[in-house]
Design an enzyme around this catalytic site. Structure first.
Site: not given
Ligand code: XMP
Length: 517
Positions: A51, A78-79, A166, A168, A220, A224-226, A372
């Site tokens: 943070g 971290c924070y 970090h 990540e 579209s 995503d829509s698929a 995603k």
């Protein structure tokens, strides 16, 4: 789940993604959650994120010491590491020595506990002003750096751990190892968040929500829509009807991929609205970017509604009204809208399947929990065509905002040919993964002099805009190999009538946006 408590850094989502990359389900919750609210979610483990604040700053978010008595393994980063140390009686001090960026962390008494399997000196990514000087009672110091005498600690008995760096971010060379040590050695979790399980779970949920009702969705051409549609199809089959509004602003081959390949792969009921004429006439004479976007958004909703009404009428006649609408909302949108911070409206984005105001549907959002990369994995698991699953981001208004100037049929055809060549060459060079997306833009109102064969030409330039990015919020221009650029340029100027120049956009974002309009 593994709960990632978000202390306000941009890293919380990234931590959740890394946990999921280890096949463990994780969710982000705000730091305003009370200990009770956190425990009510039944966490298998808790990670406190980084943070921006100093633990001693006024109004700095604190950690409730009771959280550490609940018997749930906790990992502070971290924070989160400092807040944990402060809450448990350790000493956090301002050293006056900021560590930012790449920092060497040295193991104390060998690489043990969550550092197991990592080198004694490891490269870590740091970003802190305060540091922990004394670990709380019952904790062992695992590592230190020049600026942080206590850079990692552990209390094995209570399953409490923390690191100053970090883990990540990819710049921390052994970050994923440290995180996985916490998950699998510290918290003793199982790897259960696999693509097969995700599909099974989502299909179950969707069935439960929809029951025997009918449901509608918009396609579209994008990923995503698929994937959302394919999941719902897998769950409820013929109860689903998909609407595809072909606005004529898609790239070469994309309409066919939806109308032919997607249908073949899923067996979905598809309603195609051929609306090319509607969009062309609405866009005639328009050159202003925002006006174009608004027109495309408006016409899209109208076309979608008309299709919907036709499908509803048919469903009502059969006594099976449509109650549900599918939306491809992703997890980052969910987290971000929970954060409630408004972003400046730089461009009015439009998303396919946007809810028409006067229609009352319940939403089905099968991708609500997914990032995603998970959406793509689910798409592959469901057997969707690689061209759809691997597709780079493409704006809702399509080629309409990649023609600088008025949108006409001829210009669309020209841009489609140039874009197809550029995409094919990028793919052939094996660079699809490296490049986030590569808009190909037609400067329709600019002309320049050239020479081709024996004659003078007076044609339009095509702009290549390859960018690398993590999330499209910021981007840098991609350093594509010169010979690839040369091939694209040669082919476009030779094969596309009316184009006599290809130029490269070398602007980062900011100050440029990715799209030109
Ligand atoms: P900009 O141009 O704002 O684009 O840097 C950021 C990302 O968003 C995409 N984009 C859109 N996506 N509807 C969408 O769904 C839109 O109206 C839209 N406009 C831009 C753009 O391609 C890039 O990935």
């Amino acid at each position: 789940p593994v709960l990632v408590v978000d202390y306000g850094a941009q890293y919380a989502q990234l931590i959740a993604r890394r946990v999921r990359e280890a096949d463990v389900y994780s969710e982000v919750v705000p730091h305003t959650y009370t200990t009770q609210e956190i425990l009510a979610k039944n966490p298998a483990a808790i990670i406190l994120s980084g943070g921006p604040s100093s633990v001693y700053a006024e109004g700095a978010p604190k950690v409730d010491p009771e959280l550490f008595d609940a018997g749930v393994p906790v990992f502070g980063i971290c924070y989160g590491f400092q807040a944990m140390a402060a809450a448990l009686g350790g000493k956090v001090a301002r050293t006056g020595m900021r560590e930012y960026g790449s920092t060497d962390a040295s193991a104390v008494n060998g690489s043990r506990s969550i550092l197991e399997g990592t080198p004694e000196h490891q490269n870590t990514w740091m970003s802190h002003g305060d540091s922990v000087h004394e670990a709380p009672e019952g904790f062992e110091v695992l590592a230190s750096t020049a600026g942080a005498p206590v850079a990692a600690f552990a209390n094995e008995e209570k399953k409490l751990y923390g690191v100053q760096w970090h883990p990540e971010v990819k710049h921390s060379a052994h970050g994923q190892q440290v995180l996985e040590n916490f998950l699998f050695k510290g918290a003793r979790l199982d790897r259960s968040w696999t693509t097969g399980n995700i599909v099974e779970e989502q299909v179950e949920r969707i069935r439960e929500q929809i029951g025997s009702s009918r449901v509608i969705c918009g396609l579209s051409g994008g990923v995503d829509s698929a994937v959302a549609a394919a999941l719902v199809q897998r769950a409820v089959g013929d109860q689903l009807t998909c609407v595809f509004v072909d606005h004529g602003l898609l790239r070469e081959g994309e309409a066919e991929q939806v109308e032919r390949d997607f249908v073949a792969a899923t067996g979905v009921n598809l309603y195609v609205a051929n609306e090319q004429e509607r969009f062309l006439s609405a866009l005639a004479g328009v050159t202003d970017p925002e006006t174009k976007r608004k027109i495309i958004g408006r016409e899209f909703i109208r076309a979608f509604e008309e299709a919907e009404r036709a499908i509803m009428a048919e469903a009502n006649a059969a006594g099976e009204p449509i109650r549900f609408l599918v939306q491809g909302t992703l997890y980052p949108d969910v987290v971000e809208s929970g954060g409630g911070e408004g972003a400046a409206n730089i461009k009015s984005h439009h998303n396919v399947g946007g809810l028409p105001e006067d229609m009352q549907f319940e939403l089905v959002e099968p991708l609500r929990l997914l990032f995603k990369d998970e959406v793509r994995a689910v798409g592959r698991e469901l057997g969707l065509p690689a061209e759809i699953v691997g597709r780079q981001p493409f704006p809702g208004p399509g080629l309409g905002i990649r023609i600088i100037g008025e949108v006409t049929k001829d210009r669309l055809d020209l841009l489609r040919r140039a874009d197809a060549i550029a995409r094919a060459e990028l793919t052939a060079a094996g660079l699809d993964e490296e490049v986030w997306q590569m808009p190909v833009v037609l400067l329709a109102d600019v002309r320049s002099v050239g020479v081709q064969g024996d004659g003078r030409t007076y044609g339009h330039p095509i702009v290549l805009r390859p960018v690398s990015s993590e999330d499209a919020m910021t981007a840098d221009w991609s350093r594509l190999p010169y010979d690839l650029l040369a091939r694209i340029s040669n082919r476009i100027t030779n094969e596309v009538d009316g184009v006599n120049r290809v130029v490269l956009d070398v602007t980062s974002k900011p100050p440029g946006t990715i799209e030109w309009e």
